[in-house]
Scaffold this active site. Structure first.
Site, mmCIF file in Angstrom:
data_model
loop_
_atom_site.group_PDB
_atom_site.id
_atom_site.type_symbol
_atom_site.label_atom_id
_atom_site.label_comp_id
_atom_site.label_asym_id
_atom_site.label_seq_id
_atom_site.Cartn_x
_atom_site.Cartn_y
_atom_site.Cartn_z
ATOM 1 N N HIS A 101 1.270 -1.697 -0.002
ATOM 2 C CA HIS A 101 -0.525 -0.290 0.544
ATOM 3 C C HIS A 101 0.688 1.193 -0.082
ATOM 4 C CE1 HIS A 101 0.587 0.942 4.133
ATOM 5 N NE2 HIS A 101 0.418 -0.847 4.047
ATOM 6 N N GLU A 146 -2.431 -7.253 7.688
ATOM 7 C CA GLU A 146 -0.506 -6.869 8.470
ATOM 8 C C GLU A 146 -0.981 -7.309 9.710
ATOM 9 O OE1 GLU A 146 1.883 -7.158 7.976
ATOM 10 O OE2 GLU A 146 3.217 -4.894 7.934
#
Length: 195
Positions: free
Chosen positions: A13, A84
C-alpha cells in the site's frame, strides 16, 4: 513447458501517517496520506497493460484504497489472510522504542505480546500461497509490508523468520514466480519503487 509460467505481483500500500513515522500499523485502519494516494496512482501507471486472472486485497483501507487508485477495485477480492501482522501491545509503537525494553527483540523471530507470533502469520501466508498456486494465470495482491515479507519467505519454502531479509517500501511492486517449472519458486523482482 511451452506456456508462460504465472507470476504473482505484490503491491504494498501507499504511504500512511504511521508508515511515514515508522510506527507498527497492524490492525489500526489508517488512510493513505496525500503522498500515499499519489503513489497508488503511480502503481496504476506501472501496471498499465498487465492482466490478472485474480486480484486480492487485504481488508485494510490503506490496501483497498491503493487497489482502487491503481484501477483494480472493481475486481479485487478482500482476503482476511492478507491483513497485516497483528502487533498486539506493539501496535502504534516504533521498533526503537520496543528495543529499549527488549534489546534483543526481532519481530520475525519473536512476534508480539498480545498479537501474532511468526508461526501464526506464516499459517495465513501459507493459505494465500496455496490459493494463488491454484489460479490459472497471473495474480495481483495489495497488502502491507510484514505480511508480504512473510508471504515471500513462505513462497520460497523458507521459515517465516526469513521475512526479515525482504525489505519493502511503500507502494513498491515485487514479483514472485518460477524459474523452469512450477516446482521452482523464485523472486523475479523485489521492492521496485518509482519514487
Amino acid at each position: 513447458m511451452s506456456e508462460a509460467l504465472p507470476v504473482i505481483y505484490l503491491a504494498r500500500h501507499g504511504e500512511t501517517a504511521w508508515s511515514l513515522s515508522g510506527q507498527h500499523t497492524g490492525r489500526t485502519d489508517l488512510p493513505l496520506t496525500e503522498r500515499g494516494e499519489r503513489q497508488a496512482r503511480i502503481v496504476a501507471e506501472r501496471l498499465r497493460g498487465s492482466t490478472f486472472a485474480k486480484v486480492l486485497s487485504s481488508p485494510s483501507q490503506r490496501a483497498v484504497r491503493t487497489a482502487e487508485l491503481a484501477g483494480f477495485h472493481k475486481v479485487a477480492e478482500t482476503v482476511p489472510d492478507l491483513a497485516e501482522w497483528d502487533y498486539g501491545q506493539y501496535e502504534g509503537r516504533r521498533t526503537a522504542e520496543i528495543l529499549t525494553e527488549r534489546p534483543d527483540w526481532q519481530l520475525f523471530r519473536d512476534g508480539c505480546p498480545g498479537g501474532e507470533f511468526p508461526e501464526q502469520v506464516a499459517a495465513r501466508a501459507d493459505r494465500v500461497v496455496k490459493r494463488v498456486r491454484t489460479v490459472d494465470g497471473n495474480v495481483l495482491m495489495f497488502s502491507s509490508a510484514h505480511i508480504l515479507r512473510v508471504l515471500a519467505a513462505r513462497w520460497l519454502g523458507l521459515e517465516p523468520a526469513a521475512g526479515r531479509y525482504f525489505l519493502l517500501g511503500t507502494a513498491s511492486l515485487s514479483v514472485l514466480g518460477y524459474e523452469h517449472n512450477l516446482t521452482e519458486p523464485v523472486i523475479r523482482l523485489w521492492n521496485e519503487m518509482s519514487e
